[in-house]
Design a protein around this motif. Structure first.
Motif, short mmCIF file in Angstrom:
data_model
loop_
_atom_site.label_atom_id
_atom_site.label_comp_id
_atom_site.label_asym_id
_atom_site.label_seq_id
_atom_site.Cartn_x
_atom_site.Cartn_y
_atom_site.Cartn_z
N ASN A 43 -6.67 5.02 9.77
CA ASN A 43 -7.96 4.44 10.09
C ASN A 43 -8.45 3.68 8.86
N VAL A 44 -8.54 2.35 8.99
CA VAL A 44 -8.86 1.52 7.85
C VAL A 44 -10.05 0.63 8.15
N THR A 45 -10.73 0.22 7.10
CA THR A 45 -11.81 -0.76 7.19
C THR A 45 -11.36 -2.02 6.46
N VAL A 46 -11.38 -3.14 7.16
CA VAL A 46 -10.98 -4.42 6.58
C VAL A 46 -12.24 -5.22 6.26
N ALA A 47 -12.39 -5.62 5.02
CA ALA A 47 -13.59 -6.33 4.59
C ALA A 47 -13.76 -7.64 5.35
N ALA A 48 -14.98 -8.15 5.36
CA ALA A 48 -15.26 -9.43 6.02
C ALA A 48 -14.39 -10.53 5.45
N ASN A 49 -13.86 -11.40 6.33
CA ASN A 49 -13.08 -12.56 5.91
C ASN A 49 -12.02 -12.17 4.89
N SER A 50 -11.20 -11.21 5.25
CA SER A 50 -10.26 -10.66 4.29
C SER A 50 -9.00 -10.20 5.00
N GLY A 51 -8.10 -9.65 4.21
CA GLY A 51 -6.88 -9.09 4.75
C GLY A 51 -6.32 -8.05 3.80
N GLU A 52 -5.41 -7.25 4.29
CA GLU A 52 -4.79 -6.22 3.47
C GLU A 52 -3.37 -5.96 3.96
N ILE A 53 -2.51 -5.56 3.03
CA ILE A 53 -1.13 -5.20 3.32
C ILE A 53 -0.96 -3.73 2.95
N TRP A 54 -0.72 -2.90 3.95
CA TRP A 54 -0.66 -1.45 3.76
C TRP A 54 0.79 -1.01 3.72
N VAL A 55 1.18 -0.32 2.64
CA VAL A 55 2.55 0.18 2.50
C VAL A 55 2.53 1.69 2.33
N PRO A 56 3.61 2.36 2.77
CA PRO A 56 3.66 3.82 2.59
C PRO A 56 3.61 4.18 1.11
N ALA A 57 2.69 5.03 0.74
CA ALA A 57 2.57 5.45 -0.67
C ALA A 57 3.85 6.17 -1.08
N GLY A 58 4.35 5.79 -2.23
CA GLY A 58 5.56 6.41 -2.75
C GLY A 58 6.83 5.72 -2.33
N GLU A 59 6.77 4.92 -1.25
CA GLU A 59 7.97 4.22 -0.80
C GLU A 59 8.18 2.90 -1.54
N MET A 60 7.10 2.34 -2.06
CA MET A 60 7.17 1.03 -2.70
C MET A 60 6.29 1.03 -3.95
N PRO A 61 6.47 0.02 -4.81
CA PRO A 61 5.60 -0.06 -5.99
C PRO A 61 4.13 -0.13 -5.58
N GLU A 62 3.29 0.58 -6.31
CA GLU A 62 1.87 0.57 -6.01
C GLU A 62 1.18 -0.52 -6.83
N TYR A 63 0.47 -1.41 -6.14
CA TYR A 63 -0.24 -2.49 -6.81
C TYR A 63 -1.69 -2.09 -6.93
N ILE A 64 -2.00 -1.41 -8.02
CA ILE A 64 -3.33 -0.84 -8.18
C ILE A 64 -4.16 -1.76 -9.09
N PRO A 65 -5.31 -2.20 -8.63
CA PRO A 65 -6.08 -3.18 -9.39
C PRO A 65 -6.65 -2.64 -10.69
N VAL A 66 -6.79 -3.54 -11.65
CA VAL A 66 -7.42 -3.18 -12.91
C VAL A 66 -8.91 -2.98 -12.69
N LYS A 67 -9.47 -1.97 -13.34
CA LYS A 67 -10.91 -1.75 -13.25
C LYS A 67 -11.63 -2.90 -13.93
N ILE A 124 10.84 2.16 7.47
CA ILE A 124 9.60 1.96 6.72
C ILE A 124 8.72 0.97 7.48
N ARG A 125 7.49 1.34 7.72
CA ARG A 125 6.55 0.47 8.42
C ARG A 125 5.50 -0.06 7.44
N VAL A 126 5.45 -1.38 7.30
CA VAL A 126 4.40 -2.05 6.55
C VAL A 126 3.40 -2.59 7.55
N ILE A 127 2.12 -2.36 7.31
CA ILE A 127 1.08 -2.76 8.25
C ILE A 127 0.20 -3.83 7.61
N VAL A 128 -0.06 -4.89 8.37
CA VAL A 128 -0.89 -6.00 7.88
C VAL A 128 -2.14 -6.08 8.75
#
Length: 582
Positions: A429-453, A387-391
């Motif tokens: 292919n991802v876009t990282v917002a200004a002054n920000s970061g993201e942790i990308w995980v394989p969908a379905g391999e790990m719990p999905e942390y989906i933000p509240v609207k 499993i590859r997690v990408i930061v």
């Protein structure tokens, strides 16, 4: 694998947090430690699973001039208070480690008092280093001795004396039997005798399964201390420095180089941090407060064990002073930060990162591979069991696109934003917002942390409430909205159904801006900046406009970028920020 490999630490300096008196008169105990009981739920809420607390034991001042290793400092309470506090932490599944100050004692320690009384005839004469009855000190004892750090208040123990070794090992046994402690942070471990540390390691193996020894080490090859014979871990000061200066200087090469340097030492589980009770708060240290987000994404995802120093999750300030560390160790009341996870974007981010790390084993155990590196963008992978997690992190004031080699899966999900991206030809292919970061995980391999609207009106209301709360506090308010990713993290990254995912791009930057557009424009018109002035001579308003002018030279200045600048009202920070453009 042990508990500490997966731990996320919270660090408390108890004499400061409880507001204890600076001097101990050894009077009746005052149970200030009990005021920290409500903090346990907060520690758990932000995703921390372990607590480093100390110094705790009887001393005369700041806690590191120990008077009695087996008695809780009178200013904090009784041994029963400490026993109950650790039990309360364990009930919430939080491990606890104490500060072990074993390099020196205070002058009120029983062995030193015996030397004062019996002089050459004291049986404890060899407990200390280089006691010389032909010398003297400012205390006029009629003898001198080797101290620690140039302070005669701290008398250096002779760690090669078997009696001293046995005594300290008995202290550890006592801490385990009396308080059920899970490990020890060894103060000034870089000057501890190695045979002494080997004795401590043998005792650790004896007293408790997975008893953890972590040492305070500043410089050097950390593998000298971290190995099978001495310590399990040491403080990662090398990464600490790289994390803040790599952002202040827009130099991700420094961070990446430091990681490689540490990797060359071996597979060490180092104690990672961005601030502690001895160094300035990260929010103070950063020239651009918006970098709070990428700094902490890296803290939680690079190899090592992450730690948060109390209060920094709220974005408070703390500047190191020449003769005092008081500003680094303030008294705080947890009631002043009620609902911080929902209302404070800094706290929300920390809570989200805590939950993500707990549910992503690759961040604790995965190998490290650099994927992309520029001065302002950095991407790496943590690989574990296929499993590859990408930061991805971005310290630029503009969004950045990245194309990165992905794992063998169909889709990735951003754990902070809920964004999904397909894997195409083995890459994402991802876009990282200004002054920000993201942790990308394989969908379905790990719990999905989906933000509240989150509706725009809710965002405005949250900001108003936060401003009202923080305006009455002595600490500087945390930046209310750092990035779109942090706005979504305010939902504590709870598991929500996919159809409730927010389109973060639809959240209007204007609505999160502290002033309306007309007011901001008026401010720009009325402030005239003389660029011939040195930054130090400029006012806060002038510095803000000068920074915006420099940004404009690099491309369009968005309302969000303006907000970041206007939220920063600290002169020294703005000076450093403006200088960073040159």
């Amino acid at each position: 694998m042990s508990w500490y490999n997966e731990a996320i630490f919270y660090h408390i300096y108890p004499l400061g947090l409880t507001g204890a008196p600076k001097h101990n008169d050894y009077s009746a105990p005052v149970s200030r430690l009990n005021t920290l009981l409500p903090w346990i739920d907060h520690i758990r809420e932000i995703g921390c699973t372990a607590l480093y607390i100390g110094p705790l034991f009887e001393s005369v001042g700041h806690g590191y001039e120990t008077t009695d290793y087996k008695k809780l400092d009178s200013r904090l309470g009784t041994n029963e208070d400490l026993k109950n506090f650790v039990a309360a932490c364990h009930e919430k599944e939080i491990k606890v480690i104490f500060d072990g100050v074993f390099n020196h004692t205070g002058r009120d320690f029983f062995a030193f008092k015996d030397i004062q009384q019996n002089r050459e005839h004291s049986r404890y004469l060899n407990w200390y280093c280089n006691v010389n009855f032909g010398g003297n000190t400012e205390y006029n004892d009629g003898f001198s001795y080797e101290n620690w750090g140039g302070y005669n208040l701290l008398v250096k123990l002779n760690q090669r004396n078997p009696e001293v070794q046995n005594y300290i090992c008995d202290v550890i046994r006592f801490w385990v039997s009396e308080f059920d402690v899970d490990g020890i942070r060894l103060d000034a471990a870089d000057v501890l005798d190695f045979d002494f540390m080997r004795a401590l390691r043998r005792t650790a193996a004896e007293v408790k399964e997975d008893f953890w020894l972590m040492g305070e080490v500043i410089h050097g090859d950390y593998s000298r201390w971290v190995n099978g014979e001495t310590l399990h871990s040491v403080t990662n000061y090398a990464l600490h420095k790289a994390l803040y200066s790599g952002h202040n200087d827009h130099n991700y090469f420094e961070i990446a180089h430091t990681v490689k340097y540490l990797q060359n030492m071996g597979n060490l589980d180092l104690y990672n941090f961005v601030d502690n009770h001895d160094v300035e708060r990260i929010y103070t240290k950063l020239s651009n407060k918006a970098h709070f987000a990428p700094v902490h994404v890296l803290l939680y995802t690079l190899p090592g064990v992450p730690s948060i120093y109390y209060g920094s999750e709220f974005g408070i300030e703390g500047k190191k002073e020449k003769f005092s560390d008081d500003s680094l160790r303030p008294a705080l009341d947890i009631k002043d930060y009620a609902d911080a996870v929902q209302k404070n974007s800094c706290t929300a981010l920390i809570a989200a990162l805590g939950k993500i790390r707990q549910h992503t084993p690759a961040l604790s155990y995965g190998s490290y591979a650099e994927l992309q590196l520029t001065n302002r963008q950095f991407a790496f992978a943590r690989d574990l069991d296929g499993i590859r997690v990408i930061v991805t992190v971005n310290n630029d004031d503009n969004a950045a696109d990245m194309s990165l080699p992905a794992g063998n899966c169909a889709e990735y999900i951003g754990t902070l934003t809920g964004r999904k991206v397909p894997v195409q030809d083995g890459r994402i292919n991802v876009t990282v917002a200004a002054n920000s970061g993201e942790i990308w995980v394989p969908a379905g391999e790990m719990p999905e942390y989906i933000p509240v609207k989150t509706e725009t009106a809710d965002i405005e209301k949250v900001q108003e409430e936060t401003e009202e709360t923080t305006s009455t506090q002595t600490e500087s308010p945390a930046q209310k909205t750092i990035t779109a990713a942090e706005e979504t993290a305010a939902a504590k990254a709870e598991d929500i159904q996919p159809e409730k995912t927010a389109d973060t791009s639809a959240i209007s930057a204007e609505n999160s801006f502290p002033e309306n557009t007309e007011a901001a424009a008026e401010k720009e018109k009325t402030v005239i900046v003389d660029m011939n002035k040195s930054p130090e001579d400029m006012t806060v308003d002038e510095l803000q406009q000068a920074i915006l002018a420099q940004m404009a030279g690099n491309g369009p200045v968005t309302d969000q970028m303006k907000k970041t600048v206007y939220d920063n009202i600290w002169h020294d920070s703005l000076v450093n920020w403006l200088k960073s453009f040159h």
